[in-house]
Design a protein around this motif. Structure first.
Motif, PDB file in Angstrom:
ATOM      1  N   LEU A 197      -5.679   1.220   2.915  1.00 34.80           N
ATOM      2  CA  LEU A 197      -5.011   0.008   3.377  1.00 34.80           C
ATOM      3  C   LEU A 197      -5.994  -1.167   3.360  1.00 34.80           C
ATOM      4  O   LEU A 197      -5.645  -2.269   2.933  1.00 34.80           O
ATOM      5  N   HIS A 198      -7.228  -0.931   3.773  1.00 34.95           N
ATOM      6  CA  HIS A 198      -8.243  -1.983   3.765  1.00 34.95           C
ATOM      7  C   HIS A 198      -8.465  -2.509   2.343  1.00 34.95           C
ATOM      8  O   HIS A 198      -8.528  -3.730   2.120  1.00 34.95           O
ATOM      9  N   ASP A 199      -8.585  -1.588   1.369  1.00 36.20           N
ATOM     10  CA  ASP A 199      -8.725  -1.991  -0.036  1.00 36.20           C
ATOM     11  C   ASP A 199      -7.534  -2.830  -0.484  1.00 36.20           C
ATOM     12  O   ASP A 199      -7.684  -3.818  -1.205  1.00 36.20           O
ATOM     13  N   THR A 200      -6.347  -2.426  -0.060  1.00 34.30           N
ATOM     14  CA  THR A 200      -5.118  -3.108  -0.469  1.00 34.30           C
ATOM     15  C   THR A 200      -5.067  -4.521   0.098  1.00 34.30           C
ATOM     16  O   THR A 200      -4.650  -5.453  -0.596  1.00 34.30           O
ATOM     17  N   ILE A 201      -5.496  -4.682   1.319  1.00 33.00           N
ATOM     18  CA  ILE A 201      -5.542  -6.018   1.933  1.00 33.00           C
ATOM     19  C   ILE A 201      -6.474  -6.924   1.125  1.00 33.00           C
ATOM     20  O   ILE A 201      -6.119  -8.063   0.803  1.00 33.00           O
ATOM     21  N   SER A 202      -7.632  -6.416   0.745  1.00 34.33           N
ATOM     22  CA  SER A 202      -8.572  -7.193  -0.075  1.00 34.33           C
ATOM     23  C   SER A 202      -7.968  -7.508  -1.437  1.00 34.33           C
ATOM     24  O   SER A 202      -8.092  -8.630  -1.945  1.00 34.33           O
ATOM     25  N   TYR A 203      -7.336  -6.518  -2.035  1.00 35.00           N
ATOM     26  CA  TYR A 203      -6.708  -6.707  -3.347  1.00 35.00           C
ATOM     27  C   TYR A 203      -5.601  -7.757  -3.267  1.00 35.00           C
ATOM     28  O   TYR A 203      -5.462  -8.599  -4.165  1.00 35.00           O
ATOM     29  N   CYS A 204      -4.829  -7.743  -2.191  1.00 37.03           N
ATOM     30  CA  CYS A 204      -3.760  -8.729  -2.029  1.00 37.03           C
ATOM     31  C   CYS A 204      -4.322 -10.141  -1.911  1.00 37.03           C
ATOM     32  O   CYS A 204      -3.691 -11.103  -2.357  1.00 37.03           O
ATOM     33  N   PHE A 225       0.835  -1.209   0.000  1.00 32.18           N
ATOM     34  CA  PHE A 225       0.000   0.000   0.000  1.00 32.18           C
ATOM     35  C   PHE A 225       0.867   1.256   0.000  1.00 32.18           C
ATOM     36  O   PHE A 225       0.632   2.183  -0.784  1.00 32.18           O
ATOM     37  N   TYR A 226       1.877   1.310   0.853  1.00 32.06           N
ATOM     38  CA  TYR A 226       2.718   2.509   0.932  1.00 32.06           C
ATOM     39  C   TYR A 226       3.524   2.737  -0.336  1.00 32.06           C
ATOM     40  O   TYR A 226       3.721   3.879  -0.756  1.00 32.06           O
ATOM     41  N   LEU A 227       3.961   1.675  -0.987  1.00 32.65           N
ATOM     42  CA  LEU A 227       4.650   1.826  -2.272  1.00 32.65           C
ATOM     43  C   LEU A 227       3.723   2.506  -3.280  1.00 32.65           C
ATOM     44  O   LEU A 227       4.121   3.474  -3.937  1.00 32.65           O
ATOM     45  N   ILE A 228       2.510   2.014  -3.385  1.00 26.95           N
ATOM     46  CA  ILE A 228       1.550   2.597  -4.335  1.00 26.95           C
ATOM     47  C   ILE A 228       1.172   4.012  -3.887  1.00 26.95           C
ATOM     48  O   ILE A 228       1.185   4.951  -4.690  1.00 26.95           O
ATOM     49  N   SER A 284       0.172   9.609  -7.561  1.00 23.36           N
ATOM     50  CA  SER A 284      -0.078  10.607  -8.611  1.00 23.36           C
ATOM     51  C   SER A 284       0.669  10.262  -9.900  1.00 23.36           C
ATOM     52  O   SER A 284       0.180  10.530 -10.989  1.00 23.36           O
ATOM     53  N   ARG A 285       1.828   9.641  -9.790  1.00 20.35           N
ATOM     54  CA  ARG A 285       2.599   9.237 -10.976  1.00 20.35           C
ATOM     55  C   ARG A 285       2.001   8.011 -11.648  1.00 20.35           C
ATOM     56  O   ARG A 285       2.193   7.790 -12.836  1.00 20.35           O
ATOM     57  N   LEU A 286       1.309   7.184 -10.864  1.00 28.15           N
ATOM     58  CA  LEU A 286       0.821   5.909 -11.368  1.00 28.15           C
ATOM     59  C   LEU A 286      -0.621   5.944 -11.858  1.00 28.15           C
ATOM     60  O   LEU A 286      -1.051   5.032 -12.549  1.00 28.15           O
ATOM     61  N   GLU A 287      -1.340   6.997 -11.496  1.00 28.28           N
ATOM     62  CA  GLU A 287      -2.773   7.036 -11.770  1.00 28.28           C
ATOM     63  C   GLU A 287      -3.127   6.715 -13.216  1.00 28.28           C
ATOM     64  O   GLU A 287      -4.062   5.971 -13.468  1.00 28.28           O
ATOM     65  N   ASP A 288      -2.395   7.257 -14.153  1.00 28.17           N
ATOM     66  CA  ASP A 288      -2.794   7.083 -15.539  1.00 28.17           C
ATOM     67  C   ASP A 288      -2.468   5.712 -16.109  1.00 28.17           C
ATOM     68  O   ASP A 288      -3.226   5.187 -16.910  1.00 28.17           O
ATOM     69  N   PHE A 289      -1.339   5.125 -15.725  1.00 31.69           N
ATOM     70  CA  PHE A 289      -0.941   3.910 -16.425  1.00 31.69           C
ATOM     71  C   PHE A 289      -0.789   2.678 -15.542  1.00 31.69           C
ATOM     72  O   PHE A 289      -0.388   1.628 -16.024  1.00 31.69           O
ATOM     73  N   PHE A 290      -1.143   2.801 -14.279  1.00 34.73           N
ATOM     74  CA  PHE A 290      -1.323   1.644 -13.405  1.00 34.73           C
ATOM     75  C   PHE A 290      -2.709   1.805 -12.778  1.00 34.73           C
ATOM     76  O   PHE A 290      -2.894   1.619 -11.585  1.00 34.73           O
ATOM     77  N   ALA A 291      -3.659   2.162 -13.625  1.00 31.94           N
ATOM     78  CA  ALA A 291      -4.999   2.547 -13.163  1.00 31.94           C
ATOM     79  C   ALA A 291      -5.675   1.445 -12.351  1.00 31.94           C
ATOM     80  O   ALA A 291      -6.300   1.718 -11.327  1.00 31.94           O
ATOM     81  N   THR A 322      -4.324  -1.078 -10.559  1.00 25.75           N
ATOM     82  CA  THR A 322      -3.679  -1.229  -9.249  1.00 25.75           C
ATOM     83  C   THR A 322      -4.001  -0.041  -8.354  1.00 25.75           C
ATOM     84  O   THR A 322      -4.331  -0.213  -7.179  1.00 25.75           O
ATOM     85  N   VAL A 323      -3.925   1.152  -8.904  1.00 26.40           N
ATOM     86  CA  VAL A 323      -4.196   2.366  -8.118  1.00 26.40           C
ATOM     87  C   VAL A 323      -5.637   2.366  -7.610  1.00 26.40           C
ATOM     88  O   VAL A 323      -5.891   2.685  -6.446  1.00 26.40           O
ATOM     89  N   SER A 324      -6.576   1.970  -8.460  1.00 25.76           N
ATOM     90  CA  SER A 324      -7.989   1.995  -8.055  1.00 25.76           C
ATOM     91  C   SER A 324      -8.301   0.948  -6.983  1.00 25.76           C
ATOM     92  O   SER A 324      -9.233   1.125  -6.208  1.00 25.76           O
ATOM     93  N   LYS A 325      -7.520  -0.126  -6.935  1.00 29.98           N
ATOM     94  CA  LYS A 325      -7.781  -1.194  -5.966  1.00 29.98           C
ATOM     95  C   LYS A 325      -6.981  -1.039  -4.675  1.00 29.98           C
ATOM     96  O   LYS A 325      -7.077  -1.887  -3.792  1.00 29.98           O
ATOM     97  N   THR A 326      -6.212   0.044  -4.564  1.00 29.04           N
ATOM     98  CA  THR A 326      -5.358   0.245  -3.384  1.00 29.04           C
ATOM     99  C   THR A 326      -5.551   1.637  -2.789  1.00 29.04           C
ATOM    100  O   THR A 326      -4.606   2.231  -2.280  1.00 29.04           O
TER     101      THR A 326
END
Length: 178
Positions: free
Chosen positions: A46-53, A22-25, A30-37, A39-43
């Motif tokens: 922290l709760h979202d990230t745990i579910s995504y993991c 989560f902290y990496l993302i 802001s740098r990742l929003e456009d082209f890691f859309a 991953t960014v939307s699912k993280t």
């Protein structure tokens, strides 16, 4: 995969490391929003990230997704991601995406990490083709791809929708293995 070079380590994401992921993302959001859309939307939290993991864990077991984490051994932090997705085992081929934390840009870490992951994919999974997609404005990503033997195969018009809703063209780079 567990590969170390200099003071960096590349491993498959341990989904028990949700907070560090989560902290990496989040630190690069802001740098990742456009082209890691995705991953960014699912993280977003922290709760979202745990579910995504948990989702990722199942995808790893199914061999449909491989997220490789780059860690800095000196600081014990996650500093990058190389993800292998859209896997077609019939060929076999896959798409590869990557990013490095802003504080590690320009040091060759992502290029060397990608080289290691490509070797691993080629040797262990016998991929015949890898591809990466990039917006033509993403000069850094294109340079990393070219350093790792990817060749521009073409541009697909109106191929990707950014998180801001802009539909953009993407350049496709491919690398084939015998």
């Amino acid at each position: 995969m567990n590969k170390t070079f200099r003071n960096f380590k590349i491993t498959l994401l341990d989904t028990g490391e949700s907070e560090r992921f989560f902290y990496l993302i989040d630190n690069n959001r802001s740098r990742l929003e456009d082209f890691f859309a995705g991953t960014v939307s699912k993280t977003k939290t922290l709760h979202d990230t745990i579910s995504y993991c948990r989702e990722i864990e199942q995808k790893i077991l199914n061999k449909s997704y491989f997220p490789f984490i780059i860690s800095d051994l000196k600081t014990d932090t996650f500093i990058g991601l190389i993800d292998v997705k859209n896997i077609d085992w019939n060929i076999p081929k896959a798409e590869i995406g990557y990013f490095i934390d802003v504080n590690y840009e320009g040091q060759g870490v992502i290029s060397k990490s990608l080289r290691n992951v490509i070797e691993h994919l080629s040797e262990v999974y016998r991929f015949k083709k890898l591809l990466c997609r990039s917006n033509s404005r993403n000069i850094g990503s294109i340079a990393v791809a070219k350093k790792n033997g990817f060749i521009l195969e073409g541009t697909i018009k109106k191929d990707y929708k950014t998180t801001k809703g802009e539909i953009v063209d993407l350049d496709y780079y491919g690398r084939v293995f015998s």
